[in-house]
Design an enzyme around this catalytic site. Structure first.
Site, PDB file in Angstrom:
ATOM      1  N   GLY A  38      39.873  35.953  36.855  1.00 48.65           N
ATOM      2  CA  GLY A  38      38.402  36.532  37.274  1.00 48.65           C
ATOM      3  C   GLY A  38      37.635  35.193  37.983  1.00 48.65           C
ATOM      4  N   CYS A  39      36.367  35.315  37.636  1.00 55.19           N
ATOM      5  CA  CYS A  39      35.593  33.883  38.459  1.00 55.19           C
ATOM      6  C   CYS A  39      36.014  32.568  38.210  1.00 55.19           C
ATOM      7  CB  CYS A  39      34.116  34.255  38.178  1.00 55.19           C
ATOM      8  SG  CYS A  39      33.215  32.821  38.734  1.00 55.19           S
ATOM      9  N   PHE A  40      36.308  31.881  39.135  1.00 53.53           N
ATOM     10  CA  PHE A  40      36.884  30.678  38.767  1.00 53.53           C
ATOM     11  C   PHE A  40      35.754  29.699  38.222  1.00 53.53           C
ATOM     12  CE2 PHE A  40      36.959  29.683  43.686  1.00 53.53           C
ATOM     13  CZ  PHE A  40      35.531  29.804  43.823  1.00 53.53           C
ATOM     14  N   TRP A  41      34.597  30.083  38.301  1.00 53.74           N
ATOM     15  CA  TRP A  41      33.588  29.238  37.598  1.00 53.74           C
ATOM     16  C   TRP A  41      34.054  29.333  36.067  1.00 53.74           C
ATOM     17  CZ3 TRP A  41      28.707  31.793  39.774  1.00 53.74           C
ATOM     18  CH2 TRP A  41      28.590  31.350  41.278  1.00 53.74           C
ATOM     19  N   CYS A  42      34.214  30.402  35.726  1.00 57.21           N
ATOM     20  CA  CYS A  42      34.649  30.892  34.060  1.00 57.21           C
ATOM     21  C   CYS A  42      35.752  30.127  33.683  1.00 57.21           C
ATOM     22  CB  CYS A  42      34.534  32.092  33.872  1.00 57.21           C
ATOM     23  SG  CYS A  42      33.387  33.213  33.861  1.00 57.21           S
TER      24      CYS A  42
END
Length: 197
Positions: A38-42
């Site tokens: 999913g989102c690489f920030w997470c």
């Protein structure tokens, strides 16, 4: 005599050759893992909390366009996944530890989506660096499947060119904890993984 000997020992310890020898020992214990969940920030925020992780870099992998921009990847037309490249100390962590957290940190049963983030760039993926990682990843999927009712749809592919994401994406959570997405999605996820309510 003793003073001269001590001076020689100090000189040896301070010499570049001594330092390089020590450096190569440390470098030899460093390994890398590349995953998308999913989102690489997470995912970056999750792995930065893990003891033994030396560095986490957000980027793009698995597509057809060289040096893609974030906007291009978000269009879904380049084929890239948002990934993180984890550098870890194998004296502290094993590749299996990286994968164990991977299954906890996202839902590997949803195809091309994580929560509200939808698109092929958010697909669940393990990009293996060598055959040992490939074998370990496939075994890990079999073990993890017992935890999920739905089939795991995680892609397992050989690592290809890694394109680092733009600077503003790196360490995004630690730099932007009050950003709405961070407060709504990442902080609750970190709290859940750490066992806090």
């Amino acid at each position: 005599g003793n003073l001269i000997r001590m001076a020689l020992i100090l000189l040896l310890m301070a010499s570049p050759a001594f330092g390089n020898e020590n450096q190569s020992f440390e470098t030899n214990s460093m390994e890398q893992a590349i995953v998308g969940g999913g989102c690489f920030w997470c995912m970056e925020a999750v792995y930065e909390t893990l003891e033994g992780v030396v560095d986490v870099e957000s980027g793009y992998m698995g597509g057809t366009v060289p040096n893609p921009s974030y906007e291009q990847v978000c269009s879904g037309h380049t084929g890239h996944a948002e990934v993180i490249r984890i550098t870890f100390d194998s004296r502290i962590l094993k590749y299996t530890d990286i994968l164990d957290l991977f299954w906890e940190a996202h839902d590997p049963t949803t195809l091309n989506r994580q929560g509200a983030d939808v698109g092929t760039q958010y697909r669940s993926a393990i990009f293996f660096i060598d055959e040992t990682q490939k074998t370990t990843a496939l075994e890990s999927i079999q073990q993890a499947q017992t935890r999920f009712n739905n089939p795991i749809v995680t892609e397992v592919s050989p690592a290809s060119a890694f394109y680092p994401a733009e600077d503003y994406h790196q360490d995004f959570y630690s730099q932007n904890k009050n950003y709405p997405y961070c407060r709504a999605v990442i902080t609750p996820k970190l709290n859940k993984l750490s066992g806090r309510k």
